[in-house]
Design a protein around this motif. Structure first.
Motif, mmCIF file in Angstrom:
data_model
loop_
_atom_site.group_PDB
_atom_site.id
_atom_site.type_symbol
_atom_site.label_atom_id
_atom_site.label_comp_id
_atom_site.label_asym_id
_atom_site.label_seq_id
_atom_site.Cartn_x
_atom_site.Cartn_y
_atom_site.Cartn_z
ATOM 1 N N PRO A 91 63.801 -48.671 -13.967
ATOM 2 C CA PRO A 91 63.366 -49.529 -12.857
ATOM 3 C C PRO A 91 62.499 -50.675 -13.372
ATOM 4 N N TYR A 92 62.486 -51.765 -12.623
ATOM 5 C CA TYR A 92 61.648 -52.914 -12.952
ATOM 6 C C TYR A 92 60.557 -53.066 -11.906
ATOM 7 N N GLY A 93 59.388 -53.540 -12.325
ATOM 8 C CA GLY A 93 58.296 -53.803 -11.408
ATOM 9 C C GLY A 93 56.953 -53.470 -12.012
ATOM 10 N N THR A 94 55.903 -53.982 -11.395
ATOM 11 C CA THR A 94 54.533 -53.660 -11.784
ATOM 12 C C THR A 94 54.118 -52.374 -11.073
ATOM 13 N N VAL A 95 52.929 -51.877 -11.377
ATOM 14 C CA VAL A 95 52.443 -50.692 -10.669
ATOM 15 C C VAL A 95 52.180 -50.994 -9.193
ATOM 16 N N VAL A 96 51.989 -52.268 -8.853
ATOM 17 C CA VAL A 96 51.730 -52.642 -7.467
ATOM 18 C C VAL A 96 53.015 -52.667 -6.649
ATOM 19 N N ASP A 97 54.062 -53.273 -7.208
ATOM 20 C CA ASP A 97 55.268 -53.447 -6.389
ATOM 21 C C ASP A 97 56.352 -52.402 -6.641
ATOM 22 N N THR A 98 56.105 -51.429 -7.527
ATOM 23 C CA THR A 98 57.055 -50.338 -7.707
ATOM 24 C C THR A 98 56.800 -49.269 -6.651
ATOM 25 N N ALA B 158 55.104 -50.965 -27.422
ATOM 26 C CA ALA B 158 54.685 -52.285 -26.948
ATOM 27 C C ALA B 158 55.704 -52.701 -25.891
ATOM 28 N N CYS B 159 55.246 -53.442 -24.887
ATOM 29 C CA CYS B 159 56.171 -53.672 -23.775
ATOM 30 C C CYS B 159 56.156 -55.103 -23.273
ATOM 31 N N GLN B 160 57.191 -55.398 -22.497
ATOM 32 C CA GLN B 160 57.265 -56.659 -21.772
ATOM 33 C C GLN B 160 56.587 -56.488 -20.415
ATOM 34 N N LYS B 161 56.596 -57.522 -19.610
ATOM 35 C CA LYS B 161 56.015 -57.442 -18.273
ATOM 36 C C LYS B 161 57.000 -56.805 -17.290
ATOM 37 N N ASN B 162 56.460 -56.272 -16.197
ATOM 38 C CA ASN B 162 57.246 -55.796 -15.053
ATOM 39 C C ASN B 162 58.131 -54.589 -15.363
ATOM 40 N N VAL B 163 57.646 -53.719 -16.235
ATOM 41 C CA VAL B 163 58.410 -52.492 -16.536
ATOM 42 C C VAL B 163 57.480 -51.277 -16.545
ATOM 43 N N ALA B 164 56.518 -51.253 -15.628
ATOM 44 C CA ALA B 164 55.453 -50.252 -15.679
ATOM 45 C C ALA B 164 55.978 -48.823 -15.659
ATOM 46 N N ALA B 165 56.898 -48.507 -14.752
ATOM 47 C CA ALA B 165 57.395 -47.135 -14.646
ATOM 48 C C ALA B 165 58.154 -46.728 -15.901
#
Length: 257
Positions: free
Chosen positions: A90-97, A142-149
């Motif tokens: 899934p894609y998203g931040t912790v806020v919008d997931t 290490a990660c990119q943005k918008n992949v919190a889950a």
């Protein structure tokens, strides 16, 4: 005689790295069972296995379901190898997931490893030992943005791998993880369509993703499968509790020009 002649292996996931690992294990002589929920991927792998006359069975299974995994393992009397490759991204931040999406990612990407170990380790003990390989990702490091889950699950796989390795070293069961960079898989195709839109030129996106890797390209599933087979083999008899980057040099350098 193949290197895995007489060995019994279970793989989760029937596309991408799971598919490649299953085929390579079967070609090396193992008796392989794959668990997958994607019927198209299941059918595609089944067709290849039949055409090559491989000892490779496919069972439709939701690997996040305790009852379905338990039912799948009831067919085994012993087991030598487990490769945990099933994953969702899934894609998203912790806020919008959505919390349910976050928990589903954990259930598939991490919970399935616990389920296969819970039912598989006693079967390995009957055989005098075994090997488990968990497919993680560079995004656990290490990660990119918008992949919190997704990255939370991949970091958890590293910790769980260490715990399993320590808990079961006395059973002669080795547990390691593999962290690939960008690899030609359905998950990477999803990334291309997420970033570039539903009508994305996937091959062009793959080429672009490849430029981030010092080696200059994305990886192929068979290249990851080669490392999986080594870690599952007796040649890796002194290897446990470790994570292995196979990322084309992606994490070797700093993003500084």
């Amino acid at each position: 005689m193949g290197e895995f002649e007489g060995k019994i292996a279970l793989i989760t996931g029937t596309s991408g790295i799971g598919r490649a690992s299953a085929l390579e294990l079967a070609r090396a002589g193992a008796q392989v069972t794959c668990l997958g929920i994607d019927e198209a991927a299941n059918d595609g792998l089944r067709d290849v296995a039949r055409s090559e006359k491989l000892d490779l069975a496919i069972r439709t299974c939701d690997v996040a379901s305790s009852s379905e995994v338990e039912a799948a393992f009831s067919a085994f009397e012993g087991l030598d190898v487990i490769v945990n490759s099933a994953a969702i991204h899934p894609y998203g931040t912790v806020v919008d997931t959505d919390p349910e999406v976050f928990l589903k990612a954990y259930a598939v990407n991490v919970g399935s490893i616990q389920l296969t170990a819970r039912h598989g380790i006693p079967l390995m003990q009957k055989r005098g030992g075994g090997a488990i390989v968990n497919i993680s990702s560079v995004q656990g490091h290490a990660c990119q943005k918008n992949v919190a889950a997704y990255v939370a699950t991949k970091g958890a796989i590293h910790a769980l791998t260490r715990a399993m390795a320590l808990d079961h070293a006395g059973d002669r069961i080795r547990v390691n993880s593999v962290s690939p960079g960008s690899v030609r898989t359905p998950i990477l195709e999803l990334a291309a369509r997420t970033f570039d839109g539903a009508d994305a030129d996937v091959e062009e996106a793959f080429r672009r993703f490849g430029t981030a890797h010092p080696i200059g390209r994305i990886g192929e599933p068979e290249e990851i499968a080669g490392l999986v087979l080594f870690l599952a083999s007796d040649r890796a008899g002194f290897v446990t509790g470790a994570d292995y980057l196979i990322d084309g040099g992606l994490l070797a350098g700093l993003g500084v020009k």
